[in-house]
Write a protein that holds these residues in place. Structure first.
Motif, PDB file in Angstrom:
ATOM      1  N   ALA A 146       0.820  -1.210   0.000  1.00  0.00           N
ATOM      2  CA  ALA A 146       0.000   0.000   0.000  1.00  0.00           C
ATOM      3  C   ALA A 146       0.857   1.266   0.000  1.00  0.00           C
ATOM      4  O   ALA A 146       0.561   2.229  -0.713  1.00  0.00           O
ATOM      5  CB  ALA A 146      -0.930  -0.010   1.213  1.00  0.00           C
ATOM      6  N   VAL A 147       1.950   1.272   0.794  1.00  0.00           N
ATOM      7  CA  VAL A 147       2.779   2.479   0.831  1.00  0.00           C
ATOM      8  C   VAL A 147       3.587   2.616  -0.465  1.00  0.00           C
ATOM      9  O   VAL A 147       3.821   3.737  -0.938  1.00  0.00           O
ATOM     10  CB  VAL A 147       3.709   2.494   2.066  1.00  0.00           C
ATOM     11  N   LYS A 148       4.002   1.507  -1.041  1.00  0.00           N
ATOM     12  CA  LYS A 148       4.728   1.580  -2.315  1.00  0.00           C
ATOM     13  C   LYS A 148       3.835   2.100  -3.433  1.00  0.00           C
ATOM     14  O   LYS A 148       4.313   2.753  -4.369  1.00  0.00           O
ATOM     15  CB  LYS A 148       5.290   0.207  -2.674  1.00  0.00           C
ATOM     16  N   ALA A 149       2.532   1.810  -3.331  1.00  0.00           N
ATOM     17  CA  ALA A 149       1.591   2.304  -4.332  1.00  0.00           C
ATOM     18  C   ALA A 149       1.490   3.825  -4.309  1.00  0.00           C
ATOM     19  O   ALA A 149       1.035   4.442  -5.285  1.00  0.00           O
ATOM     20  CB  ALA A 149       0.216   1.681  -4.100  1.00  0.00           C
ATOM     21  N   LYS A 150       1.937   4.433  -3.202  1.00  0.00           N
ATOM     22  CA  LYS A 150       1.934   5.898  -3.096  1.00  0.00           C
ATOM     23  C   LYS A 150       3.195   6.513  -3.705  1.00  0.00           C
ATOM     24  O   LYS A 150       3.379   7.734  -3.648  1.00  0.00           O
ATOM     25  CB  LYS A 150       1.823   6.320  -1.634  1.00  0.00           C
ATOM     26  N   GLY A 151       4.083   5.666  -4.225  1.00  0.00           N
ATOM     27  CA  GLY A 151       5.279   6.179  -4.884  1.00  0.00           C
ATOM     28  C   GLY A 151       6.496   6.297  -3.998  1.00  0.00           C
ATOM     29  O   GLY A 151       7.490   6.927  -4.391  1.00  0.00           O
ATOM     30  N   ILE A 152       6.468   5.717  -2.800  1.00  0.00           N
ATOM     31  CA  ILE A 152       7.633   5.736  -1.919  1.00  0.00           C
ATOM     32  C   ILE A 152       8.099   4.303  -1.703  1.00  0.00           C
ATOM     33  O   ILE A 152       7.317   3.360  -1.826  1.00  0.00           O
ATOM     34  CB  ILE A 152       7.322   6.417  -0.566  1.00  0.00           C
ATOM     35  N   ASP A 153       9.372   4.151  -1.377  1.00  0.00           N
ATOM     36  CA  ASP A 153       9.925   2.800  -1.265  1.00  0.00           C
ATOM     37  C   ASP A 153      10.979   2.774  -0.163  1.00  0.00           C
ATOM     38  O   ASP A 153      11.354   3.814   0.394  1.00  0.00           O
ATOM     39  CB  ASP A 153      10.531   2.370  -2.604  1.00  0.00           C
TER      40      ASP A 153
END
Length: 410
Positions: free
Chosen positions: A156-163
């Motif tokens: 879910a957090v990666k889907a926001k463009g952060i990794d």
């Protein structure tokens, strides 16, 4: 000279006796956190629950000990709604006593670590006289029974463009956030390494918001529904007296810049894993029943054969790989003890005395990040030194700058 790390906190200039004699206090990379840890409130579950649920609270996620980040210099934080699928709505609603009474070794909970409050942010969470943005860290490494929940959070957090920041050592972060990350990494790594009791080998329970582990006396695991009491666990020596606990491990390590008897040269060594031309200060772990000064003399002699006399402590650096506290010192070789001999210990591939001019030149053009030779000005075969994020660099810089002042300020 090489530029110091920006944003590291230092005590304000003063005219105190200690500052006049020893210079200003120095903070090293991974130290100087902007957070007030409020360690005395880690047992206050009302405080923790309130901080966890506040809308301004920040959560730092770590996956395999790598932090969530916007870019190599800046951490990325998420909110309660992002971690709730893994942590639940309130992981702090029960006291340690309740958790012990209900302990079931078949049930796994994620480690939720309270880091502290950033009191510079006056619009955040408030508890008694403390006000600011609360910070927590959560281990979202997908493993064990909670793997799927952790995976859903990371996706879910990666889907926001952060990794998560790649790499083994994260020394590109800005200094304040590097200190926050160091605290989180050290503590979550310790929890991951200690799922079982060192006294009896049975499963332990994380309490005090991730800063303490206990060995419960009873266990509900494997009992049928409707059981009225948990089963007694096997004998454990940690349950006697007042020692029913395990606190985080910190390994004290000395690291030392050794100057020659006449003060004109600096002793540096290299291990086989170092890049070409890379030398650094000598270091090693303290042993039980040994003072810092004794450890410096022993390690220098064992690794290089050089005999050291006077030892002065310079500064320290937390180093969360995995749990070291680097105690930086400057020491001076005895006039008759400067001969290098590497036969005592096979740790070093080479050790040399370098002139101050050689070291000064290396500070100017031979300092790069670990494993990267980025300087175009360095001559082929010339000395290379560790980066400013390492206390080794700061010790070397201090020697060249005259011990009390860093050469980088000249």
């Amino acid at each position: 000279m090489a530029l110091p790390i920006p944003d590291l906190p230092v005590l304000a200039e003063d005219d105190s006796m200690l500052s006049r004699k020893f210079g200003r206090e120095l903070a090293n990379y991974f130290a100087g956190s902007p957070l007030n840890r409020l360690s005395f409130l880690r047992t206050d579950h009302a405080f923790l629950s309130s901080a966890f649920s506040h809308p301004t609270t920040k959560f730092l996620l770590l996956q395999n000990l790598s932090p969530l980040a916007k870019d190599p210099t800046t951490l990325a934080y998420v909110h309660k709604a992002d971690v709730e699928p893994l942590t639940g709505p309130d992981p702090f609603k029960k006291t340690e006593e309740q958790l012990l009474q209900e302990f079931n070794s078949d049930v796994t909970f994620p480690v939720v670590l309270f880091l502290g409050i950033d009191e510079k942010k006056k619009t955040g969470f408030e508890w008694r006289e403390y006000k600011g943005e609360a910070h927590f860290a959560v281990d979202v490494t997908p493993q064990g029974p909670i793997a799927e929940k952790a995976k859903s959070v990371t996706e879910a957090v990666k889907a926001k463009g952060i990794d998560f920041l790649p790499g083994a050592r994260h020394v590109s972060l800005n200094a304040p956030e590097a200190a926050i990350y160091a605290q989180a990494r050290h503590m979550l790594d310790w929890n991951a390494r200690n799922p079982f009791c060192g006294g009896c080998g049975q499963k332990t329970l994380s309490t005090n918001s991730g800063t303490k582990r206990v060995c419960p006396p009873t266990d509900w695991a494997g009992l049928p529904d409707g059981s009225k009491a948990p089963k007694e666990r096997g004998h454990c020596p940690t349950r006697k007296g007042i020692s029913n606990l395990s606190f985080p491990r910190t390994d004290p390590t000395i690291i030392v810049a050794v100057v020659s008897a006449d003060g004109t040269k600096l002793l540096l060594g290299r291990s086989k894993r170092f890049p070409p031309d890379w030398y650094s200060t000598l270091a090693g772990f303290l042993e039980p029943g040994e003072s810092i000064e004794e450890a410096v003399r022993r390690e220098v002699y064992e690794e290089s054969g050089v005999m050291v006399g006077r030892v002065v402590i310079h500064s320290s650096q937390p180093w969360p790989y995995p749990a070291n506290l680097m105690i930086g010192a400057i020491a001076q070789a005895t006039p008759s003890g400067e001969t290098i001999y590497l036969g005592n210990d096979a740790e070093l591939e080479d050790a040399k005395w370098f002139s101050q001019d050689e070291v000064r030149e290396a500070l100017l053009v031979g300092v790069d990040q670990f494993g990267q030779d980025g300087s175009q000005s360095r001559k082929e075969g010339a000395l290379r030194l560790p980066p400013q994020t390492a206390i080794a660099n700061r010790l070397i810089d201090a020697v060249i700058g005259g011990y009390l002042g860093a050469a980088s300020k000249i």
